[in-house]
Design an enzyme around this catalytic site. Structure first.
Site, PDB file in Angstrom:
ATOM      1  N   HIS A 102       0.861  -1.185   0.000  1.00 27.68           N
ATOM      2  CA  HIS A 102       0.000   0.000   0.000  1.00 27.68           C
ATOM      3  C   HIS A 102       0.896   1.233   0.000  1.00 27.68           C
ATOM      4  O   HIS A 102       2.120   1.113   0.005  1.00 27.68           O
ATOM      5  CB  HIS A 102      -1.020   0.003   1.139  1.00 27.68           C
ATOM      6  CG  HIS A 102      -0.462   0.157   2.522  1.00 27.68           C
ATOM      7  ND1 HIS A 102       0.112  -0.885   3.217  1.00 27.68           N
ATOM      8  CD2 HIS A 102      -0.417   1.233   3.361  1.00 27.68           C
ATOM      9  CE1 HIS A 102       0.490  -0.469   4.411  1.00 27.68           C
ATOM     10  NE2 HIS A 102       0.178   0.821   4.527  1.00 27.68           N
ATOM     11  N   HIS A 104       1.559   3.815   2.074  1.00 27.61           N
ATOM     12  CA  HIS A 104       2.133   4.478   3.236  1.00 27.61           C
ATOM     13  C   HIS A 104       3.656   4.344   3.275  1.00 27.61           C
ATOM     14  O   HIS A 104       4.230   3.418   2.689  1.00 27.61           O
ATOM     15  CB  HIS A 104       1.529   3.911   4.521  1.00 27.61           C
ATOM     16  CG  HIS A 104       0.148   4.428   4.797  1.00 27.61           C
ATOM     17  ND1 HIS A 104      -0.648   3.916   5.794  1.00 27.61           N
ATOM     18  CD2 HIS A 104      -0.575   5.428   4.217  1.00 27.61           C
ATOM     19  CE1 HIS A 104      -1.812   4.565   5.811  1.00 27.61           C
ATOM     20  NE2 HIS A 104      -1.780   5.488   4.861  1.00 27.61           N
ATOM     21  N   ASP A 106       5.752   3.329   5.472  1.00 23.70           N
ATOM     22  CA  ASP A 106       6.366   2.106   5.989  1.00 23.70           C
ATOM     23  C   ASP A 106       6.403   0.985   4.961  1.00 23.70           C
ATOM     24  O   ASP A 106       6.998  -0.071   5.212  1.00 23.70           O
ATOM     25  CB  ASP A 106       5.680   1.635   7.276  1.00 23.70           C
ATOM     26  CG  ASP A 106       4.171   1.494   7.158  1.00 23.70           C
ATOM     27  OD1 ASP A 106       3.621   1.817   6.094  1.00 23.70           O
ATOM     28  OD2 ASP A 106       3.536   1.058   8.137  1.00 23.70           O
ATOM     29  N   HIS A 165      -7.253  -1.031   5.861  1.00 25.14           N
ATOM     30  CA  HIS A 165      -6.318  -0.042   6.400  1.00 25.14           C
ATOM     31  C   HIS A 165      -6.185   1.160   5.470  1.00 25.14           C
ATOM     32  O   HIS A 165      -6.071   2.292   5.919  1.00 25.14           O
ATOM     33  CB  HIS A 165      -4.953  -0.709   6.607  1.00 25.14           C
ATOM     34  CG  HIS A 165      -3.868   0.216   7.042  1.00 25.14           C
ATOM     35  ND1 HIS A 165      -3.865   0.862   8.259  1.00 25.14           N
ATOM     36  CD2 HIS A 165      -2.744   0.615   6.400  1.00 25.14           C
ATOM     37  CE1 HIS A 165      -2.781   1.616   8.350  1.00 25.14           C
ATOM     38  NE2 HIS A 165      -2.084   1.496   7.237  1.00 25.14           N
ATOM     39  N   CYS A 184      -0.360  -4.016   6.698  1.00 25.45           N
ATOM     40  CA  CYS A 184      -1.012  -3.263   7.772  1.00 25.45           C
ATOM     41  C   CYS A 184      -2.515  -3.507   7.860  1.00 25.45           C
ATOM     42  O   CYS A 184      -3.162  -3.033   8.803  1.00 25.45           O
ATOM     43  CB  CYS A 184      -0.727  -1.778   7.608  1.00 25.45           C
ATOM     44  SG  CYS A 184       1.027  -1.369   7.762  1.00 25.45           S
ATOM     45  N   LYS A 187      -3.790  -7.229  11.824  1.00 27.82           N
ATOM     46  CA  LYS A 187      -3.248  -6.828  13.110  1.00 27.82           C
ATOM     47  C   LYS A 187      -2.647  -8.009  13.865  1.00 27.82           C
ATOM     48  O   LYS A 187      -3.164  -9.130  13.803  1.00 27.82           O
ATOM     49  CB  LYS A 187      -4.348  -6.209  13.982  1.00 27.82           C
ATOM     50  CG  LYS A 187      -5.009  -4.978  13.368  1.00 27.82           C
ATOM     51  CD  LYS A 187      -4.039  -3.816  13.293  1.00 27.82           C
ATOM     52  CE  LYS A 187      -4.695  -2.570  12.752  1.00 27.82           C
ATOM     53  NZ  LYS A 187      -3.748  -1.427  12.708  1.00 27.82           N
ATOM     54  N   ASN A 195      -3.282   3.501  12.924  1.00 26.26           N
ATOM     55  CA  ASN A 195      -3.530   4.648  12.050  1.00 26.26           C
ATOM     56  C   ASN A 195      -4.765   4.408  11.172  1.00 26.26           C
ATOM     57  O   ASN A 195      -4.759   3.536  10.315  1.00 26.26           O
ATOM     58  CB  ASN A 195      -2.297   4.895  11.179  1.00 26.26           C
ATOM     59  CG  ASN A 195      -2.483   6.042  10.209  1.00 26.26           C
ATOM     60  OD1 ASN A 195      -3.421   6.838  10.324  1.00 26.26           O
ATOM     61  ND2 ASN A 195      -1.593   6.121   9.234  1.00 26.26           N
ATOM     62  N   HIS A 225       2.724  -5.010  11.510  1.00 29.76           N
ATOM     63  CA  HIS A 225       3.485  -4.656  12.711  1.00 29.76           C
ATOM     64  C   HIS A 225       3.235  -5.736  13.753  1.00 29.76           C
ATOM     65  O   HIS A 225       2.125  -6.257  13.866  1.00 29.76           O
ATOM     66  CB  HIS A 225       3.052  -3.296  13.258  1.00 29.76           C
ATOM     67  CG  HIS A 225       3.077  -2.194  12.239  1.00 29.76           C
ATOM     68  ND1 HIS A 225       4.215  -1.488  11.924  1.00 29.76           N
ATOM     69  CD2 HIS A 225       2.095  -1.686  11.457  1.00 29.76           C
ATOM     70  CE1 HIS A 225       3.938  -0.593  10.996  1.00 29.76           C
ATOM     71  NE2 HIS A 225       2.653  -0.693  10.689  1.00 29.76           N
TER      72      HIS A 225
END
Length: 247
Positions: A102, A104, A106, A165, A184, A187, A195, A225
């Site tokens: 995606h 973002h 990270d 997300h 992301c 979870k 976020n 994460h």
């Protein structure tokens, strides 16, 4: 012999439904690399954020027969160069491509380092559009809904199954190892919502259900994460975002 023993431990850990076999192969202040299945590895780097502090970020590597694919870059160019050097110099593999799941930071914060090394990059058309709009490093090659890649003899499936997300998040599945990189959108156990700035909370749980039905043989799940686990991570994420109706 070492690889054979890891494969054996991994196989019996799945049968026994116990903690997954993981072996740390590389560790520095900025990057860790762990093997979690015969052909699949997790790279962990760190992103400094205003809202959540220093955040450990997961990406995935698939290696087979002298070739590698990297899914999500480390969070910065320094860690990305470490990863590239480890793959090319220590593992002596050719990096066939890097894929951003995606838009973002990270996922693509270290993308320019891959481009400097001439490594091709892929993402969905949506991710490319959103990365450009955000002024972030931008993947070169796009796809719409599904992209199949190969590392050696292994097939790796990248597929968009719905929003969660972000509007563009897709998942990656390694059929040979039954490993899902959820990014992301998925979870870790005990994690919070995180976020939600670009999230579609209303569709999130429905998208996770589609992931489960599309890839029913999953045994290992890598979240964006936190700790790697099994399909309980999918159930946990689905439950977190299932609408709570009051009587």
């Amino acid at each position: 012999m070492k690889q054979y023993l890891f494969n054996l431990i991994f196989f019996f850990s799945i049968l026994a439904n116990v903690t997954l076999a993981q072996e740390t192969l590389y560790k520095s202040e900025t990057l860790q690399i762990q093997q979690i299945s015969p052909n699949t590895f997790v790279h962990i780097s760190y992103l400094n954020t205003d809202d959540f502090g220093k955040v450990a970020c997961n990406g995935m590597i698939v290696m087979n027969d002298g070739e590698a694919l990297v899914f999500d870059t480390p969070a910065n160019e320094e860690a990305s160069l470490e990863l590239i050097n480890w793959l090319e110099k220590e593992q002596r593999v050719k990096i066939k491509g890097v894929i951003a799941t995606h838009f973002h930071w990270d996922c693509l914060g270290g993308l320019n380092e891959f481009h400097t090394k001439g490594i091709p990059s892929n993402a969905s058309d949506k991710t490319i559009k959103l990365a450009k709009a955000a002024g972030y490093p931008t993947p070169e090659n796009g796809f719409k809904k599904k992209l199949t890649l190969e590392a050696g003899d292994l097939t790796v499936i990248n597929q968009f199954l719905g929003e969660g997300h972000t509007k563009d998040n897709f998942v990656t599945y390694v059929p040979a190892d039954k490993v899902l990189f959820g990014g992301c959108m998925i979870k870790a156990l005990g994690a919070r919502e995180g976020n939600l700035e670009d999230a579609n909370v209303a569709d999130w749980s429905k998208t996770v259900l589609k992931v489960k039905s599309t890839f029913p043989k999953i045994t290992v799940v890598i979240p964006g994460h936190g700790k790697v686990g099994g399909t309980e991570l999918l159930d946990y994420t689905e439950g977190m975002f299932t609408p709570k109706f009051k009587p």
